[in-house]
Design an enzyme around this catalytic site. Structure first.
Site, PDB file in Angstrom:
ATOM      1  N   GLN A 164       1.152  -1.235  -0.079  1.00  0.00           N
ATOM      2  CA  GLN A 164       0.029  -0.263  -0.328  1.00  0.00           C
ATOM      3  C   GLN A 164       1.132   1.304  -0.515  1.00  0.00           C
ATOM      4  OE1 GLN A 164      -2.853  -0.053   2.538  1.00  0.00           O
ATOM      5  NE2 GLN A 164      -3.905   1.933   1.995  1.00  0.00           N
ATOM      6  N   CYS A 169      -6.854  -0.057   1.658  1.00  0.00           N
ATOM      7  CA  CYS A 169      -6.648  -1.220   1.317  1.00  0.00           C
ATOM      8  C   CYS A 169      -7.463  -2.508   1.665  1.00  0.00           C
ATOM      9  CB  CYS A 169      -5.745  -0.970   2.700  1.00  0.00           C
ATOM     10  SG  CYS A 169      -7.690  -0.668   4.473  1.00  0.00           S
ATOM     11  N   HIS A 217      -8.842  -1.306   8.660  1.00  0.00           N
ATOM     12  CA  HIS A 217      -7.744  -2.173   7.555  1.00  0.00           C
ATOM     13  C   HIS A 217      -8.911  -3.239   7.547  1.00  0.00           C
ATOM     14  CE1 HIS A 217      -4.151  -1.239   6.237  1.00  0.00           C
ATOM     15  NE2 HIS A 217      -3.850  -3.046   6.449  1.00  0.00           N
ATOM     16  N   ASN A 221      -2.028  -8.607   5.787  1.00  0.00           N
ATOM     17  CA  ASN A 221      -1.578  -6.988   5.723  1.00  0.00           C
ATOM     18  C   ASN A 221      -1.506  -6.540   4.925  1.00  0.00           C
ATOM     19  OD1 ASN A 221      -1.822  -4.597   6.607  1.00  0.00           O
ATOM     20  ND2 ASN A 221      -1.036  -4.579   8.321  1.00  0.00           N
ATOM     21  N   TRP A 279      -0.230  -3.935   3.435  1.00  0.00           N
ATOM     22  CA  TRP A 279       0.650  -3.530   4.439  1.00  0.00           C
ATOM     23  C   TRP A 279       2.235  -4.075   2.934  1.00  0.00           C
ATOM     24  CZ3 TRP A 279      -0.407  -1.016   9.382  1.00  0.00           C
ATOM     25  CH2 TRP A 279      -1.492   0.824   9.004  1.00  0.00           C
ATOM     26  N   ASP A 329     -58.421  15.978 -32.683  1.00  0.00           N
ATOM     27  CA  ASP A 329     -59.335  16.377 -33.805  1.00  0.00           C
ATOM     28  C   ASP A 329     -59.664  14.925 -34.405  1.00  0.00           C
ATOM     29  OD1 ASP A 329     -60.174  17.062 -36.282  1.00  0.00           O
ATOM     30  OD2 ASP A 329     -57.572  18.445 -36.064  1.00  0.00           O
ATOM     31  N   ASP A 388     -60.519  14.136 -37.456  1.00  0.00           N
ATOM     32  CA  ASP A 388     -60.429  15.093 -38.550  1.00  0.00           C
ATOM     33  C   ASP A 388     -59.848  15.556 -39.368  1.00  0.00           C
ATOM     34  OD1 ASP A 388     -62.188  17.070 -38.098  1.00  0.00           O
ATOM     35  OD2 ASP A 388     -63.573  17.320 -38.998  1.00  0.00           O
ATOM     36  N   SER A 401     -59.059  18.432 -39.157  1.00  0.00           N
ATOM     37  CA  SER A 401     -59.384  19.924 -39.437  1.00  0.00           C
ATOM     38  C   SER A 401     -59.145  21.439 -38.805  1.00  0.00           C
ATOM     39  CB  SER A 401     -60.894  19.883 -39.784  1.00  0.00           C
ATOM     40  OG  SER A 401     -61.406  19.830 -37.905  1.00  0.00           O
ATOM     41  N   GLU A 435     -67.181  16.498 -31.230  1.00  0.00           N
ATOM     42  CA  GLU A 435     -65.876  16.099 -30.639  1.00  0.00           C
ATOM     43  C   GLU A 435     -65.759  16.531 -29.190  1.00  0.00           C
ATOM     44  OE1 GLU A 435     -63.507  15.257 -34.453  1.00  0.00           O
ATOM     45  OE2 GLU A 435     -64.202  18.302 -33.804  1.00  0.00           O
ATOM     46  N   ASP A 474     -56.243  15.333  -4.864  1.00  0.00           N
ATOM     47  CA  ASP A 474     -55.220  16.023  -4.526  1.00  0.00           C
ATOM     48  C   ASP A 474     -56.058  16.573  -2.418  1.00  0.00           C
ATOM     49  OD1 ASP A 474     -55.000  18.770  -3.835  1.00  0.00           O
ATOM     50  OD2 ASP A 474     -56.714  19.961  -5.018  1.00  0.00           O
ATOM     51  N   ASP A 503     -55.011  17.594  -0.243  1.00  0.00           N
ATOM     52  CA  ASP A 503     -54.873  19.029   0.212  1.00  0.00           C
ATOM     53  C   ASP A 503     -55.630  20.208   0.131  1.00  0.00           C
ATOM     54  OD1 ASP A 503     -52.975  19.182  -1.707  1.00  0.00           O
ATOM     55  OD2 ASP A 503     -51.314  19.813  -0.112  1.00  0.00           O
ATOM     56  N   SER A 510     -54.775  22.150  -2.191  1.00  0.00           N
ATOM     57  CA  SER A 510     -53.878  22.831  -2.785  1.00  0.00           C
ATOM     58  C   SER A 510     -54.307  23.269  -4.121  1.00  0.00           C
ATOM     59  CB  SER A 510     -52.236  21.977  -1.971  1.00  0.00           C
ATOM     60  OG  SER A 510     -52.493  21.422  -3.293  1.00  0.00           O
ATOM     61  N   GLU A 522     -49.517  10.813  -5.710  1.00  0.00           N
ATOM     62  CA  GLU A 522     -50.905  11.320  -5.728  1.00  0.00           C
ATOM     63  C   GLU A 522     -51.208  11.358  -7.387  1.00  0.00           C
ATOM     64  OE1 GLU A 522     -51.908  14.097  -1.994  1.00  0.00           O
ATOM     65  OE2 GLU A 522     -51.237  14.822  -3.732  1.00  0.00           O
TER      66      GLU A 522
END
Length: 659
Positions: free
Chosen positions: A102, A108, A265, A289, A291, A555, A557, A559, A566, A585, A587, A589, A596
C-alpha cells in the site's frame, strides 16, 4: 458502452447482453476505447499512448485531500515504468501477494482483494489479461477487465504513474521493477473517476469487481458454529476472503493494537490449517496485511514459541508458504480479535452445501427516481409502495435429509451502481436494503399502499447500510414472494442491480412491459417523453399549449378544429378527470404530489409500469407537484395513445413533444 435515453436504450442493452456482450470474453469497451486498435495505432505511429480519458493531470488524482494544488499532490510527476526502472517488468515470477504494497492512498480494502486474487491464477488472468509486457510491442498502453454491475468492462490506460520524490505514490510491488499492481490500481481509479475515489471501502466490493461473484459477511461475535468449515470450503473453491477490525472512533482509524493488529484496516484471509499441538488439534488461520508489514505478535505469530511444539517438517512447510505481512493465529483468537469476515463466492454454486447442486441466477436492472420510484423504506408507508417490485416464485424445497423444515434456500443481493463516481460532487453511497412479502396474485400488478399497510414482511435484509451491496441468505417455504428494494430515505436517486440466487427451480416477474408488448407509435411517444425533463408548465387555468394539445389530439377529421361532437367528448372527459383530480388532491392545494398523480392516473384507467410513471412525472411535474393543467395534458395524451394510436392527431402530438 450502451446508448442512453429511455426504453429504446434499455431494449438495446438487453439485446446485446443476450448476444453475449458484457461477458468476460466480450467485455464492453469502457469509454468506447478498443485496446487492440489503440495499441496498433501507437505501434504504427511510433508514439507511446497518452490516454485522453484519464489524463496524467491533477484532477485524475482527486478532489479533496488529493485535489489539485493540495499539499499531498504538490510536486507530483507522472512517469512511465521505463523512466523509473532500468529493466521494468509487468509481472516478475508470477503475481504474488508481495506484489501489492500500500502507498499513500486509503484503499487497503482494494489491495486486500487484489492479494486474494493472486491465490487463483485463473481468476487473476481474467482481470489481468495475458500477453502484456514492456518488451514485446511495447506502446505505453495496457488494459484490465473488471466486473461492473452485471457485465465485464475492458479498461484501457496509459502507463504514466504518479510519482513523488522519485517513488510511486500509491500501490507498488516489493520488487522495484514490477508494475502490474500499480497499473491495475490505475485502471480501477479510472473506472471510478479518480484515485481518491478509491479511498475507503469494503473488501467485498473489490472481490465482486474481480470475479462477478456474490459476497456474504459474517459478524465474528455472532458467527455460525460451522464457520471454520465454511471458510475452508470457500478457500478450497478459490473464493476470496477478507477480514477487518471495527473502529469505535475516528482516533481508532489505523490504530495499532498492542499485539500489532490494525483497526479499521482490511486484511486478506489466505489459508487454514489444523496442527497437532501438545496432543490436541489446533485450528490455525493465515491472514495478510496488504501493507506488507506490521504483523500479529501474539500466539502463533512468526517467532512465537508455539511453533517449537509442532512437528519440524510441518512447521517448515507452513513457514515456507509465508509471505511478508502474512501471519498465522489460532482460529479462536482470530474470532476474538477481528470483527467480521467477508467471503466472495465465485459462482452461485459455491453457496451450496452440495458441490454438485446448481443455483439459478436472476438479474434485474432498476432505478430509484425522486417522485416516481424512490419511495424509501417501510418507515415511510405513504411512499414505500412506489419502489420497484419484483416477484419470485420458489417452486421446490431444498434436498437436505437432515433438515425437517420444508424450505427453499436463496440469496438476494442488492447493489447500487456508480456511486464512487459521485464523490467528486460530495455524494457517496446511499443506505439501501430490501424487504420480501408473501404474495399470491396476478402477474404484472404493482401493489399499492394498502397492501403494505396490511401485510408484514416475511423476510428482509439484515440491515439497511451505506455499502455498495447488501446481501442476505434466506430460507422460505415454497410460494410466491415480492422483493421490494429501496433506499432508507425517500427521494434518493440511484441505479441498481438486484440479483437473486435460488438453489432450486424458480420463476421471476417484474411489473414491466417488454419490447413485443409495445406498439411502434407508443414507443415513439415514450422516446419523445423521455427527452422532456424539468420543463415548467405551471399556469393558472389551461395554457395555450394545453388547449392546442387538446384540440390536436381530439381532432378526428384533421381539420385542426373541434366539432360539436368532438368538443362534447372532450368536455365529458375533462369533467370526469376533474372529479378524479379533486379526489386525489388530498390537501386541496390545487396541485397533486407525484405520488398522488400516480394514483390518479390509475383511477383514470391507465395502468402504467414504473418506467412510464417515472417519465410522466419528469414531463408534467414542477418540483414534484402537478397542477390541473398538466394533469389534463397528461391524460389527454395517454387517452389518445391507448384508444386510437392511428389517430392523425397522434403524429402532431409526437412532433410537438420533440420540441
Amino acid at each position: 458502452m450502451y446508448p442512453t435515453g429511455g426504453i429504446s436504450a434499455s431494449i438495446y442493452a438487453n439485446r446485446l447482453r443476450a448476444e453475449g456482450m458484457g461477458s468476460n470474453e466480450q467485455a464492453v469497451h469502457f469509454a468506447n476505447q478498443d485496446y487492440e486498435a489503440l495499441k496498433q495505432q501507437c505501434l504504427e505511429s511510433g508514439c507511446l499512448f497518452e490516454d485522453p480519458c484519464f489524463p496524467a493531470e491533477p484532477p485524475s488524482l482527486g478532489f479533496k485531500e488529493l485535489a489539485p494544488y493540495s499539499s499531498k499532490t504538490r510536486d507530483v510527476e507522472w512517469m512511465r515504468p521505463t523512466e523509473l526502472a532500468d529493466d521494468p517488468q509487468f509481472i516478475v515470477g508470477g503475481a504474488t501477494r508481495t506484489d501489492i504494497c500500500q502507498g499513500a492512498l486509503g484503499d487497503c480494502w482494494l489491495l486486500a482483494a487484489i492479494a486474494s486474487l493472486t491465490l487463483n491464477e485463473k481468476l487473476l488472468h481474467r482481470v489481468v489479461p495475458h500477453g502484456q509486457s514492456f518488451q514485446d510491442d511495447y506502446a505505453g498502453i495496457f488494459h484490465f477487465q473488471f466486473w461492473q454491475f452485471g457485465e465485464w468492462v475492458d479498461i484501457v490506460i496509459d502507463d504514466r504513474l504518479p510519482v513523488k520524490d522519485g517513488e510511486l505514490m500509491f500501490v507498488h510491488s516489493a520488487e522495484g521493477n514490477e508494475f502490474w499492481s500499480a497499473l491495475l490500481e490505475k485502471a480501477y481509479a479510472k473506472l471510478n473517476g479518480s484515485y481518491e475515489a478509491l479511498s475507503g471501502g469494503s473488501t467485498t466490493e473489490g472481490f465482486e469487481d474481480f470475479t462477478g461473484g456474490v459476497s456474504e459477511m459474517y459478524e465474528l461475535r455472532r458467527a455460525p458454529k460451522d464457520l471454520y468449515r465454511i471458510i475452508g470450503k470457500a478457500l478450497d473453491r478459490g473464493s476470496l476472503l477478507g477480514c477487518s477490525i471495527d473502529i469505535t472512533s475516528a482516533f481508532d482509524m489505523e490504530a495499532v493494537t498492542f499485539k500489532k493488529l490494525v483497526k479499521g484496516h482490511a486484511y486478506s484471509v489466505t489459508g487454514l490449517k489444523e496442527v497437532d499441538f501438545q496432543g490436541q488439534m489446533e485450528r490455525l488461520i493465515r491472514v495478510r496485511n496488504p501493507w506488507g508489514q506490521v504483523e500479529w505478535t501474539g500466539a502463533w505469530s512468526d517467532n512465537s514459541p508455539e511453533w517449537d511444539e509442532i512437528d519440524p517438517s510441518e512447521r517448515e512447510d507452513l513457514h515456507l508458504k509465508m509471505e511478508d505481512g502474512e501471519f498465522w493465529m489460532s482460529f479462536n483468537e482470530f474470532k476474538r480479535q477481528f470483527s467480521r469476515i467477508e467471503i466472495c463466492n465465485l459462482t452461485p454454486d459455491a453457496l451450496s452445501e452440495d458441490s454438485l447442486s446448481h443455483w439459478n441466477t436472476m438479474k434485474f436492472y432498476g432505478t430509484w427516481r425522486r417522485g416516481s420510484t424512490a419511495g424509501g423504506c417501510r418507515n415511510h408507508p405513504n411512499t414505500f409502495w412506489i419502489n420497484p417490485q419484483y416477484k419470485i416464485t420458489l417452486l421446490e424445497e431444498d434436498d437436505d435429509p437432515e433438515d425437517d423444515e420444508v424450505a427453499c434456500s436463496f440469496l438476494v443481493a442488492l447493489m447500487q451502481k456508480d456511486r464512487r463516481r459521485y464523490r467528486r460532487q460530495g455524494q457517496d453511497m446511499h443506505t439501501i436494503g430490501f424487504a420480501l412479502y408473501e404474495y399470491r396474485g396476478c402477474q404484472n400488478v404493482h401493489l399499492k399502499k394498502n397492501f403494505f399497510l396490511s401485510h408484514s414482511s416475511c423476510a428482509r435484509s439484515e440491515t439497511f447500510i451505506n455499502l455498495r451491496e447488501v446481501s442476505t441468505r434466506l430460507r422460505l417455504p415454497p410460494g410466491e414472494y415480492l422483493v421490494v428494494p429501496s433506499t432508507f430515505e425517500p427521494g434518493k436517486e440511484a441505479d441498481f442491480v438486484l440479483r437473486v440466487f435460488t438453489e432450486k427451480q424458480s420463476e421471476t416477474e417484474y411489473e414491466e412491459i417488454t419490447e413485443d408488448d409495445i406498439d411502434d407509435s407508443f414507443k415513439s411517444m415514450f422516446a419523445q417523453l423521455a427527452g422532456e425533463v424539468n420543463k415548467d408548465l405551471k399556469t393558472d387555468g389551461f395554457s395555450m399549449e394545453s388547449c392546442r394539445t387538446m384540440v390536436n389530439l381530439m381532432d378526428k377529421d384533421g381539420s385542426a378544429r373541434l366539432g360539436l361532437v368532438e368538443f362534447q367528448i372532450l368536455w365529458n372527459k375533462i369533467r370526469k378527470w376533474l372529479v378524479i383530480f379533486r379526489e386525489f388532491d388530498l390537501d386541496k392545494s390545487g396541485a397533486m404530489s407525484s405520488y398522488e398523480m400516480r394514483l390518479a392516473v390509475e383511477a383514470a384507467g391507465f395502468k402504467l409500469n414504473n418506467r412510464l410513471n417515472q417519465v410522466l412525472v419528469a414531463r408534467y411535474a414542477d418540483n414534484e407537484m402537478i397542477d390541473f393543467d398538466n394533469f389534463i395534458c397528461c391524460l389527454v395524451k395517454l387517452e389518445t395513445m391507448f384508444s386510437d394510436p392511428m389517430n392523425p392527431g397522434t403524429v402532431q402530438s409526437l412532433c410537438s413533444l420533440a420540441h
